[in-house]
Design a protein around this motif. Structure first.
Motif, mmCIF file in Angstrom:
data_model
loop_
_atom_site.group_PDB
_atom_site.id
_atom_site.type_symbol
_atom_site.label_atom_id
_atom_site.label_comp_id
_atom_site.label_asym_id
_atom_site.label_seq_id
_atom_site.Cartn_x
_atom_site.Cartn_y
_atom_site.Cartn_z
ATOM 1 N N ALA A 58 0.828 -1.213 0.000
ATOM 2 C CA ALA A 58 0.000 0.000 0.000
ATOM 3 C C ALA A 58 0.863 1.264 0.000
ATOM 4 O O ALA A 58 0.612 2.209 -0.766
ATOM 5 N N ARG A 59 1.912 1.278 0.833
ATOM 6 C CA ARG A 59 2.746 2.484 0.951
ATOM 7 C C ARG A 59 3.589 2.718 -0.305
ATOM 8 O O ARG A 59 3.697 3.848 -0.790
ATOM 9 N N TYR A 60 4.195 1.635 -0.824
ATOM 10 C CA TYR A 60 5.026 1.796 -2.025
ATOM 11 C C TYR A 60 4.179 2.178 -3.242
ATOM 12 O O TYR A 60 4.634 2.926 -4.121
ATOM 13 N N SER A 61 2.944 1.660 -3.319
ATOM 14 C CA SER A 61 2.066 2.014 -4.443
ATOM 15 C C SER A 61 1.790 3.513 -4.457
ATOM 16 O O SER A 61 1.811 4.151 -5.518
ATOM 17 N N GLN A 62 1.560 4.088 -3.270
ATOM 18 C CA GLN A 62 1.343 5.534 -3.181
ATOM 19 C C GLN A 62 2.602 6.299 -3.583
ATOM 20 O O GLN A 62 2.535 7.296 -4.317
ATOM 21 N N PHE A 63 3.751 5.810 -3.094
ATOM 22 C CA PHE A 63 5.023 6.483 -3.394
ATOM 23 C C PHE A 63 5.310 6.484 -4.894
ATOM 24 O O PHE A 63 5.625 7.531 -5.491
ATOM 25 N N TYR A 64 5.186 5.297 -5.524
ATOM 26 C CA TYR A 64 5.523 5.206 -6.952
ATOM 27 C C TYR A 64 4.488 5.925 -7.819
ATOM 28 O O TYR A 64 4.823 6.462 -8.876
ATOM 29 N N GLN A 65 3.231 5.913 -7.379
ATOM 30 C CA GLN A 65 2.218 6.640 -8.144
ATOM 31 C C GLN A 65 2.523 8.135 -8.157
ATOM 32 O O GLN A 65 2.421 8.797 -9.187
ATOM 33 N N THR A 66 2.906 8.661 -7.000
ATOM 34 C CA THR A 66 3.279 10.082 -6.921
ATOM 35 C C THR A 66 4.496 10.373 -7.799
ATOM 36 O O THR A 66 4.551 11.391 -8.501
ATOM 37 N N THR A 67 5.477 9.458 -7.771
ATOM 38 C CA THR A 67 6.694 9.649 -8.566
ATOM 39 C C THR A 67 6.401 9.623 -10.061
ATOM 40 O O THR A 67 6.880 10.489 -10.813
ATOM 41 N N LEU A 68 5.593 8.644 -10.501
ATOM 42 C CA LEU A 68 5.281 8.518 -11.931
ATOM 43 C C LEU A 68 4.392 9.666 -12.410
ATOM 44 O O LEU A 68 4.548 10.153 -13.535
ATOM 45 N N ALA A 69 3.450 10.079 -11.552
ATOM 46 C CA ALA A 69 2.522 11.138 -11.960
ATOM 47 C C ALA A 69 3.255 12.446 -12.257
ATOM 48 O O ALA A 69 2.798 13.255 -13.084
ATOM 49 N N ALA A 70 4.406 12.638 -11.601
ATOM 50 C CA ALA A 70 5.181 13.861 -11.843
ATOM 51 C C ALA A 70 5.699 13.931 -13.275
ATOM 52 O O ALA A 70 6.014 15.013 -13.781
ATOM 53 N N HIS A 71 5.791 12.759 -13.954
ATOM 54 C CA HIS A 71 6.295 12.721 -15.328
ATOM 55 C C HIS A 71 5.168 12.727 -16.359
ATOM 56 O O HIS A 71 5.435 12.740 -17.558
ATOM 57 N N VAL A 72 3.912 12.648 -15.883
ATOM 58 C CA VAL A 72 2.762 12.653 -16.796
ATOM 59 C C VAL A 72 2.034 13.979 -16.600
ATOM 60 O O VAL A 72 1.116 14.098 -15.788
ATOM 61 N N THR A 73 2.467 15.015 -17.323
ATOM 62 C CA THR A 73 1.901 16.351 -17.157
ATOM 63 C C THR A 73 1.278 16.817 -18.478
ATOM 64 O O THR A 73 1.675 16.343 -19.556
ATOM 65 N N PRO A 74 0.319 17.726 -18.397
ATOM 66 C CA PRO A 74 -0.305 18.236 -19.647
ATOM 67 C C PRO A 74 0.681 18.960 -20.552
ATOM 68 O O PRO A 74 0.384 19.210 -21.722
ATOM 69 N N TYR A 75 1.860 19.296 -19.998
ATOM 70 C CA TYR A 75 2.836 20.049 -20.789
ATOM 71 C C TYR A 75 3.833 19.146 -21.520
ATOM 72 O O TYR A 75 4.643 19.622 -22.315
ATOM 73 N N GLY A 76 3.789 17.842 -21.223
ATOM 74 C CA GLY A 76 4.695 16.922 -21.887
ATOM 75 C C GLY A 76 4.209 16.572 -23.283
ATOM 76 O O GLY A 76 3.010 16.323 -23.497
ATOM 77 N N LEU A 77 5.106 16.541 -24.243
ATOM 78 C CA LEU A 77 4.720 16.273 -25.640
ATOM 79 C C LEU A 77 4.131 14.873 -25.789
ATOM 80 O O LEU A 77 3.105 14.687 -26.450
ATOM 81 N N VAL A 78 4.775 13.882 -25.158
ATOM 82 C CA VAL A 78 4.285 12.501 -25.254
ATOM 83 C C VAL A 78 2.901 12.389 -24.623
ATOM 84 O O VAL A 78 2.001 11.732 -25.169
ATOM 85 N N THR A 79 2.707 13.050 -23.480
ATOM 86 C CA THR A 79 1.411 12.998 -22.793
ATOM 87 C C THR A 79 0.327 13.626 -23.664
ATOM 88 O O THR A 79 -0.782 13.087 -23.793
ATOM 89 N N GLN A 80 0.634 14.773 -24.286
ATOM 90 C CA GLN A 80 -0.349 15.446 -25.143
ATOM 91 C C GLN A 80 -0.758 14.557 -26.322
ATOM 92 O O GLN A 80 -1.947 14.443 -26.653
ATOM 93 N N LYS A 81 0.246 13.919 -26.949
ATOM 94 C CA LYS A 81 -0.059 13.034 -28.089
ATOM 95 C C LYS A 81 -0.913 11.844 -27.649
ATOM 96 O O LYS A 81 -1.861 11.442 -28.337
ATOM 97 N N THR A 82 -0.563 11.262 -26.484
ATOM 98 C CA THR A 82 -1.302 10.090 -25.993
ATOM 99 C C THR A 82 -2.748 10.457 -25.665
ATOM 100 O O THR A 82 -3.689 9.738 -26.035
ATOM 101 N N ILE A 83 -2.936 11.588 -24.976
ATOM 102 C CA ILE A 83 -4.300 12.019 -24.626
ATOM 103 C C ILE A 83 -5.102 12.291 -25.894
ATOM 104 O O ILE A 83 -6.283 11.908 -25.996
ATOM 105 N N SER A 84 -4.480 12.928 -26.861
ATOM 106 C CA SER A 84 -5.167 13.238 -28.120
ATOM 107 C C SER A 84 -5.611 11.960 -28.833
ATOM 108 O O SER A 84 -6.759 11.845 -29.287
ATOM 109 N N ALA A 85 -4.690 10.964 -28.912
ATOM 110 C CA ALA A 85 -5.022 9.706 -29.596
ATOM 111 C C ALA A 85 -6.134 8.960 -28.867
ATOM 112 O O ALA A 85 -7.073 8.439 -29.496
#
Length: 495
Positions: free
Chosen positions: A398-425
């Motif tokens: 439970a604790r590590y899932s929260q930690f890694y989710q927070t860490t990964l979410a920092a790399h998935v932002t609306p300003y990232g080019l890959v994220t924008q393309k993925t959301i659009s598709a």
């Protein structure tokens, strides 16, 4: 029969919940009540055997276990089912230690390794067959039949014990003063500890007043138990056995092995069912080959420790167990069925190389008079280690899932080019299925969030598998404290 019943009820809980009109929090007491009473009786086995006579006590336990199984199956409501599970756990707690004591006493030293290996085949068959058997019976018959199947086996066991087991001459029934304080502190200490370990993660550990109360009761009772038992001339649990360094080291190793075994057996099916989409039957099919590997390996291990130092065999088993965990920590969400099976088979081989020689070496220095006490303590520490392992693994997950989710979410932002393309598709794909633009974008965001959660959970499992692998390695130095077993040669032939 006893080991099957520790795991067979797990898969039937949802069916029991519907049949008995119970809540999720209430139905888990069907498992907890069994484990609590089982843990309390385990260390008392030697004392009870001396009080009532071992053969009489064994037959009484088998009879009570069989009768309580019948009553569990016939239970009309949840309260009566929990009560009968308490009786069943108490009766079952003594069966394994008494059986091991009888095996160690019946066979001469040069045959004890093979005897424990054959005994281990039966002991390991339980965890393999338990969940699968419980699932099949629950799906095809009724959950009540998971208890009724014990009745014919129990009757056969009583008949065989009556005709083939005898009390040795040195194990005489004792009429001594009953250690009431020891009994009280043992029941309170182990009962409260088992409740804390079973329910701690669900109730958020020390944020729950109930868990805090149980923890305080357990700590005070266990400290008082040690003081009382060391002073009493005829203690319920003979803690003086821990003066034997080899016995203490063997029990510590078994505690950590229980920690590693039970935590990994809990994590693997949970991982397969929550992240990989496996059903209960397929998850069981991943675990089963490892159990078969243990069964096949045990007789060879029994033969090996008749000729070689059992400590070296345990060392090899710990290395193999750690290796399997380090392989598991490389799992990914793209892994196939066989990617999960072969590390489990390696773990099964390692466990066979640990359990049999560790039991034999640890108990080899104990006198026959104290064998019942020693086997009870040995099995208790394995079970407590397993409960600690499951509790810690669930909490870390439970604790590590929260930690890694927070860490990964920092790399998935609306300003990232890959994220924008993925959301659009993803938005276009959802819109092509008839969703309006707002709903399509929400669906795309939900899918990305689901992906982040699954990857975070995957990283959490990998981290815990790595920690369990380290736990296998940490206990290796304790092997040096085990007494080197004597080379027991068979007696020369008599002409």
């Amino acid at each position: 029969m006893e080991i099957v019943d520790t795991s067979v009820a797990n898969v039937a809980l949802p069916h029991m919940q519907g049949s008995l009109n119970a809540g999720t929090d209430e139905i888990t007491w069907v498992l907890t009540s069994y484990l609590v009473s089982n843990a309390i009786v385990l260390p008392m086995t030697g004392w009870l055997s001396r009080m009532f006579g071992r053969k009489r006590f064994l037959i009484t336990c088998i009879t009570l276990f069989t009768l309580s199984s019948l009553l569990c199956g016939a239970a009309p409501n949840l309260n009566s089912l929990i009560f009968f599970r308490v009786v069943q756990g108490a009766a079952g707690g003594a069966l394994i230690p008494i059986s091991q004591a009888i095996m160690m006493e019946t066979f001469p030293p040069h045959q004890q390794g093979m005897a424990m290996a054959i005994f281990g085949v039966g002991a390991m068959f339980g965890p393999i067959i338990g969940p699968a058997l419980g699932g099949w019976i629950t799906d095809n018959l009724n959950w009540r039949w998971i208890f009724y199947i014990n009745i014919p086996i129990g009757i056969i066991a009583v008949v065989m014990a009556t005709f083939f087991i005898f009390d040795p001459s040195y194990l005489k029934r004792e009429r001594t003063a009953i250690d009431y304080w020891g009994l009280t502190f043992l029941c309170l200490g182990l009962g409260a500890l088992q409740i804390v370990l079973d329910l701690g993660q669900r109730d958020d550990w020390f944020n729950s007043p109930f868990i805090v109360t149980c923890s305080v009761v357990s700590a005070i009772s266990l400290v008082a138990l040690v003081v009382v038992e060391l002073m009493h001339p005829h203690p319920v649990v003979n803690l003086r056995l821990f003066k034997n360094v080899s016995f203490s080291a063997g029990n510590t190793i078994m505690f950590f092995v229980g920690f590693c075994l039970y935590s990994s057996i809990m994590l693997i099916p949970l991982f397969l069912q929550t992240l990989m989409g496996y059903n209960a039957t397929m998850a069981g099919m991943v675990l089963a080959p490892g159990g078969v590997a243990t069964l096949v390996t045990m007789p060879f291990v029994g033969a090996a420790i008749q000729k070689y130092d059992g400590r070296k065999v345990v060392f090899g088993g710990l290395i193999i167990g750690a290796t399997s965990m380090f392989i598991m920590q490389r799992f990914s969400l793209e892994a196939a069925y066989w990617d999960f099976v072969w590390p489990r088979v390696i773990l099964g081989i390692g466990l066979a190389m640990i359990f049999v020689p560790l039991t034999t070496v640890t108990l080899a220095t104990i006198s026959k008079e104290e064998m019942g006490n020693a086997t009870g303590i040995f099995n208790l520490l394995r079970n407590i280690g397993g409960s600690v392992g499951i509790a810690i693994a669930a909490t870390m997950l439970a604790r590590y899932s929260q930690f890694y989710q927070t860490t990964l979410a920092a790399h998935v932002t609306p300003y990232g080019l890959v994220t924008q393309k993925t959301i659009s598709a993803m938005t276009q794909a959802a819109a092509s299925r008839g969703l309006d633009p707002a709903s399509a974008q929400n669906a795309a965001l939900a899918m990305i969030y689901g992906t982040v959660r699954r990857q975070a959970a995957m990283l959490s499992y990998n981290r815990i598998f790595f920690i369990v692998g380290l736990a296998f390695l940490v206990i290796i130095p304790l092997l040096l404290l085990l007494k080197k077993p004597d080379r027991h040669a068979p007696p020369p032939p008599v002409h």
